[in-house]
Design an enzyme around this catalytic site. Structure first.
Site, mmCIF file in Angstrom:
data_model
loop_
_atom_site.group_PDB
_atom_site.id
_atom_site.type_symbol
_atom_site.label_atom_id
_atom_site.label_comp_id
_atom_site.label_asym_id
_atom_site.label_seq_id
_atom_site.Cartn_x
_atom_site.Cartn_y
_atom_site.Cartn_z
ATOM 1 N N VAL A 63 -5.063 -5.322 9.353
ATOM 2 C CA VAL A 63 -3.769 -5.428 10.030
ATOM 3 C C VAL A 63 -2.916 -4.177 9.868
ATOM 4 O O VAL A 63 -1.952 -3.983 10.610
ATOM 5 C CB VAL A 63 -2.979 -6.667 9.558
ATOM 6 N N TYR A 154 5.984 -5.104 -3.649
ATOM 7 C CA TYR A 154 5.752 -6.392 -2.998
ATOM 8 C C TYR A 154 7.077 -6.993 -2.523
ATOM 9 O O TYR A 154 7.180 -7.488 -1.395
ATOM 10 C CB TYR A 154 5.057 -7.339 -3.982
#
Length: 258
Positions: A63, A154
């Site tokens: 992706v 993250y």
């Protein structure tokens, strides 16, 4: 609710949340494509669903790579006819203090979690606009709503994912499309197993103690099941959910409430 005639693409579909979402959508009648970099896993999920009588296909994709996303999108439309539901579930995580966080690590997490969400949404958006119906569901995290130590990259990527969700939702709100994020806490998936392993590695505690530290964050003292995330994803595809748009839906057992 029936999703018969709808086509759905689930990234990160080879295990955990992605696998559960693919099955839940297929059980409602959707034809599904499961996508990930690991072909063995997505082939296994597609075979499992096909054997159960559902229409399912596996298409490999990174992706974070624009060309790979474009190829996957073209192939998905060929297989399904239309892609009406996109579940952006692909994601990666690591933990490191900022002073030891390499630029390469930062860039890779942002590329997969944030840029990957953008690339996949853009790839299918035109078709949804043409048909004036679509559901984009981004699997984010409670880390996208608050900060925690040692997961700066993250956390930044998930904040970006939720920001993108809200902006795109506003952009397509009058075109029959909804865009929402699901924000789980710790889920019973391989990613949480990796978190346990990192705690063990960095602190020297046993795996059982490391898991207990994670469970202690939840007032329900348990991990969220992937099927619980899938249940909300299916709900967001319901006609009666069309007023839910631009939201970050938390599923964490109440951790944010105490």
């Amino acid at each position: 609710m029936s999703l018969s005639g709808r086509g759905a693409v689930i990234t990160g579909g080879g295990r955990g949340i992605g696998r559960a979402v693919a099955r839940a959508l297929a059980e409602r009648g959707a034809s599904v494509v499961v996508s990930a970099r690991t072909t063995v896993e997505i082939n296994g999920v597609a075979k499992e669903l096909t054997a159960a009588g559902f229409e399912a296909h596996a298409i490999a994709c990174d992706v974070a790579d624009e060309a790979s996303v474009r190829t996957m999108a073209e192939e998905a439309v060929k297989r399904l006819g239309t892609v009406d539901i996109l579940v952006n579930n692909a994601g990666i995580a690591l933990s490191n203090p900022v002073k030891r966080l390499a630029l390469e690590e930062w860039n890779r997490i942002l590329a997969v979690n944030a840029t990957g969400t953008f690339l996949c949404a853009r790839a299918f958006l035109e078709g949804m606009i043409d048909r004036r119906w679509g559901r984009v569901i981004n699997v984010a995290s409670v880390a996208g709503l608050r900060g925690s130590r040692y997961i700066a990259a993250y956390t930044a990527s998930k904040h970006a994912q939720i920001g993108f969700t809200r902006a795109l939702a506003a952009e397509v709100a009058d075109q029959g499309i909804t865009v929402n994020a699901i924000c789980p806490g710790y889920v019973d998936t391989p990613m949480t197993e990796s978190s346990v392993s990192r705690i063990v590695e960095k602190t020297g505690v046993s795996p059982e103690e490391a898991l207990e530290r994670i469970l202690a964050l939840s007032p329900q003292h348990r991990l969220i099941r992937p099927e619980e995330i899938a249940h909300v994803a299916v709900m967001l595809c319901d006609k009666n959910a069309e007023g839910i748009n631009g939201q970050a839906i938390v599923i964490d057992g109440g951790s944010g409430a105490h």
